[in-house]
Design an enzyme around this catalytic site. Structure first.
Site, short mmCIF file in Angstrom:
data_model
loop_
_atom_site.label_atom_id
_atom_site.label_comp_id
_atom_site.label_asym_id
_atom_site.label_seq_id
_atom_site.Cartn_x
_atom_site.Cartn_y
_atom_site.Cartn_z
CB SER A 135 -0.89 0.01 1.25
OG SER A 135 -1.49 1.28 1.44
CE1 TYR A 160 -4.36 -1.93 4.60
CE2 TYR A 160 -3.71 0.31 4.02
CZ TYR A 160 -4.08 -0.97 3.64
OH TYR A 160 -4.16 -1.28 2.31
#
Length: 340
Positions: A135, A160
């Site tokens: 990501s 995350y």
């Protein structure tokens, strides 16, 4: 793009009922490949949308769906043993920056344990190429733009992001120890029809048709607005597909690439474009009621990908301008939810 002679290769795609997983699965099936889709159909967002995606995959004869969680090691091992995939694309993950602050447990379960299981299965049942989702969030509060793969990424600002950085480290280790050819992709704000309802553009449409105002986390500062590298889903799928036949061949066969639009837009420009596209789709003027708030913990001011490495590797070049991509989303949204 996979070669015709490889059409007998079996692809295992985790997160096949998810946004990117669905589009990638459909593209591969259209080209005649065999796809094993794994998904736990969790309720992080509307499961009806996940079932809608799956229904579009079910008619393909070469599609097999396995409902289950990649954090279930026994299930994943049996799936690898039964289908012996040549290519694995790990897109199953608990997504979302803000949600990770409220629900940390599911991020460890899916993104750490689930990915570990995927690596273990790829070691036990050797694969030609493991591609996995990282990501853009790994860049944290990096102020140097565009973000390059060589940038320092040891200061994540959300759990995350930390799990995605962990995935890169884990994959590197397994590539080093067991020579698993692995490629990580740092995705930059992917959007399009049948996208994730937790993404801002989707939420803005939901709020508008519910008669509610939208919240914009930029302090109302238009001069120093947030920048996002919005990337249309078809461009993402083309990038993944291009990489399939290009596994790393270095001594440690592991690579990480940015995959984004390489053309950041101001958030307010994106919002105005979405208003126009929804206006076109509904036949009436759409203007959001806007509330401006401070930037949220874990959010970053700009995400902007340098895609030079991916372009050098496979000629990757995104082709969809936001006006075109958002129009496709708006047309789909108005039709799917039957809004006027």
């Amino acid at each position: 793009m996979p070669h015709a002679k490889d059409v007998d290769k079996t692809f295992l795609i985790t997160g096949a009922a998810g946004f990117i997983g669905f589009y990638l699965s459909r593209r591969l099936l259209e080209e005649g490949f065999r796809v094993i889709g794994v998904d736990n159909i969790n309720d992080y967002y509307d499961v009806n949308l996940k079932h809608t995606r799956l229904r579009q995959l079910q008619p393909f004869e070469r599609f097999t769906f396995v409902e289950g969680d990649i954090s279930d090691k026994n299930l994943l091992m049996k799936t690898f043993e039964k289908y012996k995939p040549g290519i694995v694309v790990n897109l199953a993950a608990q997504a979302g920056v803000r949600y990770s602050i409220e629900n940390p447990d599911v991020y460890i379960q899916s993104n750490i344990i689930g990915f570990y299981n995927t690596l273990e299965a790829s070691r036990e049942y050797p694969v030609d190429h493991l591609i996995y989702a990282s990501s853009s969030s790994v860049y944290g509060a990096n102020k140097k733009v565009p973000f390059e793969e060589t940038d320092f990424v040891d200061s994540p600002v959300s759990l995350y992001a930390a799990t995605k950085k962990s995935n890169e480290l884990m994959a590197h280790t397994y590539s080093h120890l067991y020579k698993i050819p692995a490629t990580g992709l740092r995705f930059f704000t992917v959007y399009g029809p049948m996208g994730r309802p937790d993404m801002a553009y989707f939420g803005f449409a939901d709020k508008y048709f519910a008669g509610e105002s939208i919240k914009i986390f930029n302090n109302g500062d238009f001069e120093n607005d947030l920048y996002r590298d919005f990337t249309y889903i078809d461009d993402i799928v083309a990038g993944i597909e291009g990489l399939i036949g290009h596994p790393p061949t270095e001594a440690v066969p592991h690579k990480v690439y940015n995959i984004g639009n390489n053309n950041p837009e101001k958030l307010m420009t994106f919002i105005e474009t979405l208003e126009q596209c929804l206006s076109n789709a509904t036949g009436r003027e759409v203007v959001f009621k806007k509330e401006f708030e401070p930037i949220k913990p874990g959010d970053v001011p700009a995400t902007y990908a340098s895609t030079d490495l991916l372009q050098q590797a496979i000629g990757f070049k995104p082709e969809t301008p936001i006006a075109e991509g958002l129009q496709k989303f708006a047309d789909w949204y108005v039709d799917y939810y039957n809004v006027k």
